[in-house]
Enzyme design. Structure first.
Site, short mmCIF file in Angstrom:
data_model
loop_
_atom_site.label_atom_id
_atom_site.label_comp_id
_atom_site.label_asym_id
_atom_site.label_seq_id
_atom_site.Cartn_x
_atom_site.Cartn_y
_atom_site.Cartn_z
N HIS A 55 0.82 -1.22 0.00
CA HIS A 55 0.00 0.00 0.00
C HIS A 55 0.86 1.27 0.00
CE1 HIS A 55 -2.99 2.99 0.95
NE2 HIS A 55 -2.49 3.18 2.15
N GLU A 83 -0.06 5.50 12.60
CA GLU A 83 -1.41 4.97 12.81
C GLU A 83 -1.39 3.48 13.12
OE1 GLU A 83 -4.34 6.75 12.39
OE2 GLU A 83 -5.55 4.99 12.89
N ASP A 84 -0.63 2.70 12.33
CA ASP A 84 -0.75 1.25 12.40
C ASP A 84 0.40 0.54 13.11
OD1 ASP A 84 -3.07 1.53 11.00
OD2 ASP A 84 -2.19 1.11 9.05
#
Ligand code: MN
Length: 722
Positions: A55, A83-84
Site C-alpha cells: 500500500h 497509525e498502524d
C-alpha cells in the site's frame, strides 16, 4: 496510467523516482524510509491478502508519477506507521527530520476524521480539514494519493463500506482535487466512486462506450491523420492524441437529461504544441478547414480557469459530419491541466521555493470557486448572484472559542456574528466581547485565527436594533430580527385587543354579550385561530379586521364560505395576470389570474375558481384553499401552444449546508429554470430554502427537483402551497 499493482517492488519505485530525482542524499533517504516502513509493517497484511507494504509503495508510486519531491515520497512510504505501527512522531523526527515527520503526522491526523452522513460532523470535519491543510498542501496531495490507492482496492470491502467510501470521496475529496486542479487524480477517483455508488449506471455507460468504440476509434483516427497532415503542411511541430471522456463526466451529462447520442464531445482530440503562438496558429489552421460551432469556442489561454487550467477549446464539424471537440495546448499547459498544483513539482524551479509557490497557489485556490464565476455569465440577476457570492463564497475566516473550537465565518464578520453562530442565547445576552484578550467594539472585524470570548449577562435587555447593521451574516441578522419580532408581537397583541374592543363599542354591542364563551368559541372556530391572543395579534398586524371578527357573530350574510373566499382573494392579490395561457370553455374575454397560494405551472392539474369581481383564479386541484368552494369551480385547461414561464415555489430541506446554494444554482444552468429569490428559513439542525423560480412546465420542474435530490445533504424537496 498504471492501476493497483499488488506485486510492486521498491526497485520499481526507485527506478521511477530516479527519472527525476538524482540527488544521492535524497535517494538514500528514500531507501531508508522504505526499509523502516518495511520493518514496521512486517507481518501485517492488507484485506486483499497482500503484504501491507504494497500500500505505501503504491501510494508513493502514484506520487512519483506526478514528480513529487523526496520528502513527500518518504512521507508516503511512512504514512501509516504512526497509525498502524505505534511509531511516534518523535521517532520519525529523529530518523527522518521534522519536515517528513510533520507530513506523516498531518496525514495521520486527517485520516482519523470520519465523514459520516451525520450532518454537523461532516461540516465540522470539513472545516477542520481545510484549516489543517493550510499548514502544508502536500498533506492534502498525500491524502489524495492514499485515497486513490484505497479506492483502487475497494472491491475487497463490504458493499456498505464501498458505498460509504465512495460517497465520502465524492463529497469531500474530489472537490478538493478539483480546486487544486489535480484533474487526473480527480477523474480516476470519480470513476471509481461511481463504479461503487451506482454500479448499474457505471456499467451501462461502459457497455455503451464499448458498443460504439470501434466506430469512434475509426473516425477519430481518421480525423487525427487529417489534422496532422494539415498542421504538417504549415510546418507546425505537434502531437495529437485521441481523448477518452471519463465515465463520470458522461454520467453527469446523462444525469442532466442528455441522451448518450447527444454527448458530442465523445469524439475528442487533443493537440500538443511547444508554444502559445503555435496554439493560436493551430486554431486558425483548423478553423480554416473545419467550420467551428460558434458558441463552443473557449480561450482558456488568455483567460485561464481559476484552478490554473489553460487550453483552447473548439468544436468543429469534422469528418462525415461528426462533431469533434478539439483542445489545443502546450506541453506545459497539459501538465497543469492534468496535475494542477502538483505541476509545480515538474515545472517550477526546484528547491525551497517550490513549496512556497505551491502553498501560495493553494491559498489562492481556496478563495475561488470556479462554479460561481461561471454562474455569473449565465444568470441575469446580478444582485442575486452577488448576494450568493457574498453570503456563501466570500473569503472564509476561522476563529476560535476560548476552548479552542473552530468556528467558520465569512470575512467581514463581527463579534455579533460569532456570538449568534455559537448560540442565539449567547447573542441575545451579549454585553461585550474580547478578541485575543482585548476588549473590542461590537462592530470590530474579526481576523483569521482570532480567539473570541463573548461576555454575557442574563439580565441584559437583549440585542439592540443597531446590531442588525453591524452583523455581517444573514444568520445573525435574522436572529436579531426574530428577537424583535417577538417584541413586536406583544405590541400587536395590545393594539389588536384595543382595536377589537373599540369596534365592539362602536357597534354598541355590550362587552359581556360579545365576549361570551359561546361567541368566542364560534369566532375562534370559524376564523381558525388557536386562542384569543392569536386572534388579537392578527388584528394588531392587520391580517384580519375587527369588522370581520364581529361579523362572524352579528352578520349571518357573511358565512364561513365568505371568510374562506376572502382568504383566497387575499391570496390572489399578487398573482400574475395571464391572457390566453389558460383556456376556459365557452368563455371569452374573462380576466384570469394564477393563484399565488399554490402557483400552478403548465402541466399541473388545474381548476378555475370564479371570484366575485376578480375574474377567474386558477388553482392547482390539490390546493386546500379551494376545497370548500365547490359551486364556484369551473373547468379550465392550459393552452399548450404558449410556452411562457411561470413562477412557483419549492421548499428544499437539507441536513448540511456546505455549498448547497451553489449546487442548487448550478442545477439550474442546464435546465432553463430561473431562480427569482431564495428565502432561507432558520430551523434548528436543518437548512430550509424557500425558492421562488420561473419554469415553463411541470416536467421540467420534476426533472429539476430530481436533480436537487442528487445534491449531497438534501433530504426533501417539495412544491409548497402557501
Ligand atoms: Mn494509507
Amino acid at each position: 496510467m498504471r492501476k493497483d499493482n499488488p506485486n510492486i517492488t521498491f526497485d520499481e519505485l526507485y527506478e521511477k523516482v530516479n527519472t527525476y530525482i538524482t540527488d544521492e542524499k535524497e535517494l538514500k533517504q528514500l531507501s531508508s524510509a522504505y526499509l523502516f516502513a518495511y520493518e514496521k509493517h512486517f507481518g501485517q497484511k492488507r484485506l486483499t491478502g497482500e503484504d501491507y507494504i504494497t500500500h505505501p509503495l503504491n501510494v508513493a508510486y502514484i506520487l512519483a508519477e506526478i514528480n513529487a519531491d523526496s520528502s513527500t515520497l518518504c512521507a508516503a512510504l511512512l504514512h501509516d506507521t504512526i497509525e498502524d505501527c505505534d511509531v511516534t512522531e518523535e521517532e520519525l523526527i529523529d530518523k527522518f527530520g521534522k519536515e517528513i515527520a510533520s507530513l506523516v503526522n498531518g496525514v495521520t491526523k486527517i485520516n482519523k476524521l470520519k465523514f459520516t452522513c451525520d450532518n454537523e460532523a461532516v461540516i465540522a470535519n470539513h472545516r477542520k480539514i481545510l484549516v489543517g491543510l493550510c499548514e502544508d498542501v502536500r498533506i492534502l496531495i498525500l491524502k489524495l494519493a492514499d485515497r486513490l490507492h484505497n479506492m483502487r482496492t475497494l472491491w475487497i470491502l463490504s458493499e456498505k463500506s464501498q458505498k460509504e467510501n465512495a460517497k465520502e470521496t465524492l463529497d469531500i475529496l474530489t472537490p478538493i482535487a478539483h480546486r487544486l486542479g489535480m484533474n487526473k487524480i480527480k477523474s480516476e477517483l470519480e470513476d471509481l466512486s461511481l463504479r461503487y455508488l451506482k454500479p448499474d449506471v457505471y456499467f451501462s455507460i461502459v457497455e455503451k462506450l464499448n458498443q460504439t468504440r470501434k466506430e469512434r476509434d475509426r473516425i477519430v483516427n481518421e480525423m487525427m491523420e487529417k489534422v496532422s497532415e494539415l498542421l504538417n503542411a504549415h510546418n507546425i511541430k505537434h502531437e495529437i492524441k485521441g481523448r477518452a471522456k471519463s465515465i463520470y463526466s458522461i454520467y453527469k451529462k446523462l444525469d442532466k437529461g442528455k441522451r448518450f447520442s447527444d454527448i458530442y464531445d465523445l469524439l475528442a482530440l487533443r493537440v500538443f504544441v511547444d508554444s502559445v503562438e503555435e496554439c493560436y496558429q493551430c486554431l486558425g489552421i483548423i478553423h480554416s478547414k473545419y467550420r467551428p460551432i460558434p458558441k463552443r469556442f473557449k480561450d482558456y489561454i488568455a483567460m485561464p480557469k481559476t484552478n490554473m487550467y489553460q487550453s483552447l477549446h473548439t468544436t468543429v464539424f469534422g469528418l462525415e459530419g461528426y462533431l469533434f471537440e478539439i483542445q489545443i495546448r502546450t506541453y506545459e499547459m497539459d501538465q497543469v491541466a492534468e496535475h494542477g498544483i502538483a505541476s509545480h513539482w515538474s515545472y517550477k524551479e526546484h528547491g525551497s521555493n517550490v513549496k512556497a509557490s505551491m502553498q501560495s497557489a493553494m491559498e489562492q485556490k481556496l478563495q475561488f470557486f470556479r462554479e460561481i464565476m461561471e454562474l455569473k455569465e449565465e444568470k441575469n440577476d446580478e444582485l442575486f448572484v452577488h448576494n450568493v457570492q457574498e453570503e456563501v463564497l466570500s473569503n472564509t475566516i476561522y476563529v476560535f472559542t476560548p476552548k479552542g473550537d473552530v468556528i467558520e465565518l465569512p470575512q467581514g464578520s463581527t463579534p455579533i456574528d460569532f456570538a449568534y453562530r455559537v448560540h442565539s442565547g449567547v447573542g441575545d445576552t451579549m454585553v461585550g466581547a474580547l478578541v485575543n484578550g482585548n476588549i473590542v467594539s461590537l462592530d470590530y472585524q474579526l481576523n483569521d485565527g482570532d480567539i473570541i470570548k463573548i461576555n454575557t449577562n442574563k439580565n441584559s435587555s437583549g440585542p439592540s436594533r443597531e446590531w442588525i447593521d453591524m452583523a455581517f451574516t444573514a444568520q445573525a441578522k435574522n436572529k436579531i430580527k426574530s428577537f424583535f419580532n417577538k417584541i413586536d408581537k406583544e405590541e400587536n397583541l395590545k393594539k389588536g385587543t384595543e382595536m377589537l374592543q373599540k369596534e365592539v363599542k362602536k357597534r354598541k354591542i355590550p362587552y359581556a354579550e360579545f365576549y361570551s364563551n359561546d361567541n368566542i368559541e364560534k369566532i375562534l372556530d370559524e376564523l381558525k385561530f388557536n386562542d384569543m391572543t392569536d386572534l388579537h395579534i392578527n388584528i394588531g398586524n392587520g391580517k384580519i379586521t375587527p369588522t370581520q371578527v364581529i361579523n362572524t357573530i352579528y352578520n349571518d350574510a357573511k358565512s364561513k364560505q365568505e371568510m374562506v373566499l376572502d382568504r383566497v382573494i387575499n391570496n390572489d392579490e399578487k398573482s400574475v395576470i395571464v391572457k390566453g395561457d389558460i383556456v376556459v370553455d365557452n368563455i371569452d374575454n374573462i380576466k384570469i389570474n394564477v393563484a399565488s397560494c399554490c402557483k400552478p405551472i403548465p402541466g399541473d392539474d388545474i381548476v378555475g375558481y370564479i371570484s366575485k369581481g376578480h375574474g377567474i383564479n386558477v388553482h392547482r386541484t390539490t390546493c386546500p384553499n379551494i376545497a370548500e368552494l365547490e359551486e364556484r369551480i369551473i373547468d379550465v385547461k392550459w393552452n399548450t401552444e404558449i410556452g411562457k414561464k411561470y413562477a412557483t415555489n419549492i421548499l428544499i430541506t437539507a441536513n448540511e449546508n456546505q455549498n448547497l446554494l451553489i449546487n442548487i444554482i448550478n442545477k439550474t444552468s442546464n435546465s432553463d429554470i430561473t431562480i427569482q429569490s431564495i428565502n432561507t428559513i432558520n430551523t434548528s439542525g436543518r437548512y430550509m430554502f424557500d425558492i421562488n423560480l420561473l419554469v415553463d412546465n411541470v416536467e421540467r420542474l420534476d426533472k429539476f427537483i430530481n436533480d436537487i435530490y442528487s445534491i449531497s445533504g438534501v433530504v426533501n424537496v417539495e412544491r409548497i402551497i402557501k
